[in-house]
Design a protein around this motif. Structure first.
Motif, PDB file in Angstrom:
ATOM      1  N   LYS A 157       0.855  -1.188   0.000  1.00 53.91           N
ATOM      2  CA  LYS A 157       0.000   0.000   0.000  1.00 53.91           C
ATOM      3  C   LYS A 157       0.892   1.239   0.000  1.00 53.91           C
ATOM      4  O   LYS A 157       1.666   1.442   0.926  1.00 53.91           O
ATOM      5  CB  LYS A 157      -0.916   0.006   1.228  1.00 53.91           C
ATOM      6  CG  LYS A 157      -1.872  -1.179   1.288  1.00 53.91           C
ATOM      7  CD  LYS A 157      -2.732  -1.126   2.551  1.00 53.91           C
ATOM      8  CE  LYS A 157      -3.664  -2.328   2.618  1.00 53.91           C
ATOM      9  NZ  LYS A 157      -4.494  -2.315   3.857  1.00 53.91           N
ATOM     10  N   THR A 182      -1.044  -3.282  -4.070  1.00 50.76           N
ATOM     11  CA  THR A 182      -2.474  -3.594  -4.051  1.00 50.76           C
ATOM     12  C   THR A 182      -3.313  -2.332  -3.925  1.00 50.76           C
ATOM     13  O   THR A 182      -4.450  -2.293  -4.395  1.00 50.76           O
ATOM     14  CB  THR A 182      -2.815  -4.535  -2.888  1.00 50.76           C
ATOM     15  OG1 THR A 182      -2.484  -3.897  -1.644  1.00 50.76           O
ATOM     16  CG2 THR A 182      -2.062  -5.845  -3.004  1.00 50.76           C
ATOM     17  N   THR A 183      -2.750  -1.297  -3.294  1.00 46.37           N
ATOM     18  CA  THR A 183      -3.459  -0.028  -3.107  1.00 46.37           C
ATOM     19  C   THR A 183      -2.512   1.119  -3.392  1.00 46.37           C
ATOM     20  O   THR A 183      -1.394   1.151  -2.865  1.00 46.37           O
ATOM     21  CB  THR A 183      -3.995   0.104  -1.664  1.00 46.37           C
ATOM     22  OG1 THR A 183      -4.882  -0.978  -1.385  1.00 46.37           O
ATOM     23  CG2 THR A 183      -4.754   1.415  -1.487  1.00 46.37           C
ATOM     24  N   HIS A 185      -2.570   5.396  -3.536  1.00 45.01           N
ATOM     25  CA  HIS A 185      -3.215   6.700  -3.377  1.00 45.01           C
ATOM     26  C   HIS A 185      -2.185   7.774  -3.730  1.00 45.01           C
ATOM     27  O   HIS A 185      -1.112   7.830  -3.103  1.00 45.01           O
ATOM     28  CB  HIS A 185      -3.695   6.917  -1.942  1.00 45.01           C
ATOM     29  CG  HIS A 185      -4.868   6.082  -1.570  1.00 45.01           C
ATOM     30  ND1 HIS A 185      -5.815   6.485  -0.662  1.00 45.01           N
ATOM     31  CD2 HIS A 185      -5.271   4.862  -1.976  1.00 45.01           C
ATOM     32  CE1 HIS A 185      -6.740   5.556  -0.513  1.00 45.01           C
ATOM     33  NE2 HIS A 185      -6.422   4.550  -1.312  1.00 45.01           N
ATOM     34  N   ASP A 204      -7.058  -1.153  -5.704  1.00 42.48           N
ATOM     35  CA  ASP A 204      -7.617   0.163  -5.373  1.00 42.48           C
ATOM     36  C   ASP A 204      -6.675   1.256  -5.847  1.00 42.48           C
ATOM     37  O   ASP A 204      -5.507   1.302  -5.434  1.00 42.48           O
ATOM     38  CB  ASP A 204      -7.834   0.301  -3.862  1.00 42.48           C
ATOM     39  CG  ASP A 204      -8.866  -0.673  -3.332  1.00 42.48           C
ATOM     40  OD1 ASP A 204     -10.055  -0.346  -3.408  1.00 42.48           O
ATOM     41  OD2 ASP A 204      -8.469  -1.752  -2.870  1.00 42.48           O
TER      42      ASP A 204
END
Length: 482
Positions: A157, A182-183, A185, A204
């Protein structure tokens, strides 16, 4: 004579030997007592008995600075904090008016701290890497090193939130070639179309204030086989979101920021998505929805106030949106969108009939006419939720004719109604709407109303008024919560 002497000597030796043994026993007993007392007085290191893996797990509940302080406890603790699976670095951020010398120095101190923390890390696994600070282009090489470090350590992440003063940050190739992710932002970046995309595990993706080239966005949508959630918040650089039917994309959220009315339309075609949220700039470019055949839930709203209520294009755009999503099971509309729907109702526009079963409305109290026309276009509705914006002690001025308003049809399938904070100090508008719903909801089972009314006498009057309203459903239960 000799026998008697021998007997006496033997007895004397026995008594001496026994006394010596007793004395030794007493000395041993005293020594044992002293030793036990010392053991009792020594502090027991409970944490020292725990394995490193458990200590690292305990440290993971602290932020990095707090965890680093434990390095002074003992030699064993010196490097434990450096093995944390989750690293979060969040700078204290004040005003962002201009990058003054003081702000630059604070940011430089923060950057140095992150660099020192990463330099002592000893493991090559990273579950979560989170950095948030006021970015200036002079720190680009440092952020490059952090991103490369995270990718090298197989990060799962990655949160890179950069609050930019000037130019957007351009991440290195390592961010795009990270199959462990996996993620992801990202905020305050520019994403170059020349990059290859290797995000085989990405589920995501959240992009906030990012310039993402159309060609790169196409790569992302076609090269992320397990992508489930995509959020594009105030991003630029693209006009088309086209998702193929084999995609696993389930949730899509787009908050557009293109305010130019003559800008190319934003087109979305995503037959696989089940949930869609769109926030459009008032008076900005249009949204065109293509194939969204699997859509179950949609959330629509506008932002900004720069529009003329007489502008026909705004009303046309809103009606086209409602036409495009008339097949969805659940519709949620924001308070700006309900204002436009109310204007459509006042000017005589008809809304398309829908198959929706759940309707959620965020509305100011003065736009109840918009709620009424949405109800009239929802013949299969089963659940209604209204969230108002009225505050305690706020007076409500009823629209002309609201007390005489009524639905043009019965709501044959409506079973549950929730109304929250949709009344001012007197609750008149809420009562007017409740009266209509009790009259028209023939299958109603429960109505729950939460009000801001604080005066007990006003609340009692509301309860008494509710008791006088006729109900078309004999099994309807009404709960009024103060």
């Amino acid at each position: 004579m000799n026998g008697e002497g021998s007997s006496e000597n033997t007895q004397e030796f026995g008594e001496k030997h026994f006394g010596e043994e007793v004395r030794k026993d007493k000395e041993c007993s005293v020594e044992n007592d002293i030793g036990n007392k010392r053991i009792k007085e020594m502090p027991i290191d409970r944490f020292g008995e725990l394995p490193d893996s458990l200590l690292i797990h305990i440290l993971s509940f602290l932020n990095v600075k707090e965890a680093a302080i434990t390095s002074v406890l003992s030699k064993r603790w010196e490097s434990l904090w450096a093995e944390l699976p989750r690293l979060e670095f969040r700078a204290e951020m004040g005003r962002m008016d201009s990058p003054g010398d003081g702000s630059i120095q604070k940011t430089r101190d923060f950057v140095c701290w992150v660099n020192r923390a990463l330099a002592v890390r000893t493991v090559n696994y990273l579950e979560n890497f989170d950095v948030r600070f006021l970015f200036h282009k002079c720190f680009s090489s440092d952020v490059d090193a952090w991103v490369k470090f995270a990718a090298k350590n197989k990060v799962k992440k990655l949160n890179l939130h950069l609050y930019c003063w000037d130019d957007l940050y351009a991440p290195p190739e390592a961010m795009y070639s990270c199959p462990s992710l996996t993620t992801l932002h990202v905020k305050g970046c520019i994403m170059d179309f020349k990059r290859t995309v290797e995000w085989q595990s990405l589920t995501d993706l959240h992009l906030h204030e990012v310039f993402v080239d159309q060609r790169l966005l196409d790569k992302i949508l076609s090269s992320c086989p397990v992508l489930y959630t995509l959020f594009l918040q105030r991003c630029r650089g693209f006009n088309l979101l086209e998702v193929n039917s084999r995609s696993r994309l389930h949730r899509l959220s787009v908050e557009d920021c293109e305010y130019k009315e003559d800008a190319p339309s934003l087109k979305i075609s995503a037959p696989s998505i089940h949930s869609l949220k769109v926030v459009l700039p008032m008076g900005g470019r249009k949204l065109q929805l293509g194939n969204i055949s699997s859509l179950v839930t949609v959330n629509i709203d506008y932002e900004g106030f720069s529009w003329d209520s007489s502008t026909v294009e705004v009303l046309i755009g809103a009606r086209e949106l409602l036409e495009s999503v008339k097949h969805v099971r659940e519709l949620c509309v924001g308070w700006q969108f309900i204002k436009i729907v109310s204007m459509m109702a006042v000017t005589g526009w008809q809304l398309p009939q829908s198959r929706r079963k759940i309707l959620i409305v965020a509305s100011d109290y003065e736009y109840s006419i918009g709620i009424i026309v949405l109800l009239e276009s929802s013949p299969n509705l089963e659940v209604l939720s209204i969230v108002g914006c009225a505050t305690a002690g706020e007076d409500v001025i009823l629209e002309p004719g609201v007390e005489e308003d009524d639905l043009a049809c019965d709501l044959l399938h409506l079973k549950a109604i929730r109304i929250r904070h949709f009344a001012g100090s007197t609750g008149e508008l809420m009562l007017a709407l409740a009266r209509i719903l009790l009259k028209r909801a023939t299958a109603l089972e429960e109505m729950v109303i939460t009000t801001y009314v604080k005066d007990l006498s006003d609340f009692t009057e509301m309860v008494q008024a509710m008791l006088t309203y006729p109900r078309s459903s004999a099994k309807a239960v009404v709960r009024l919560i103060k």
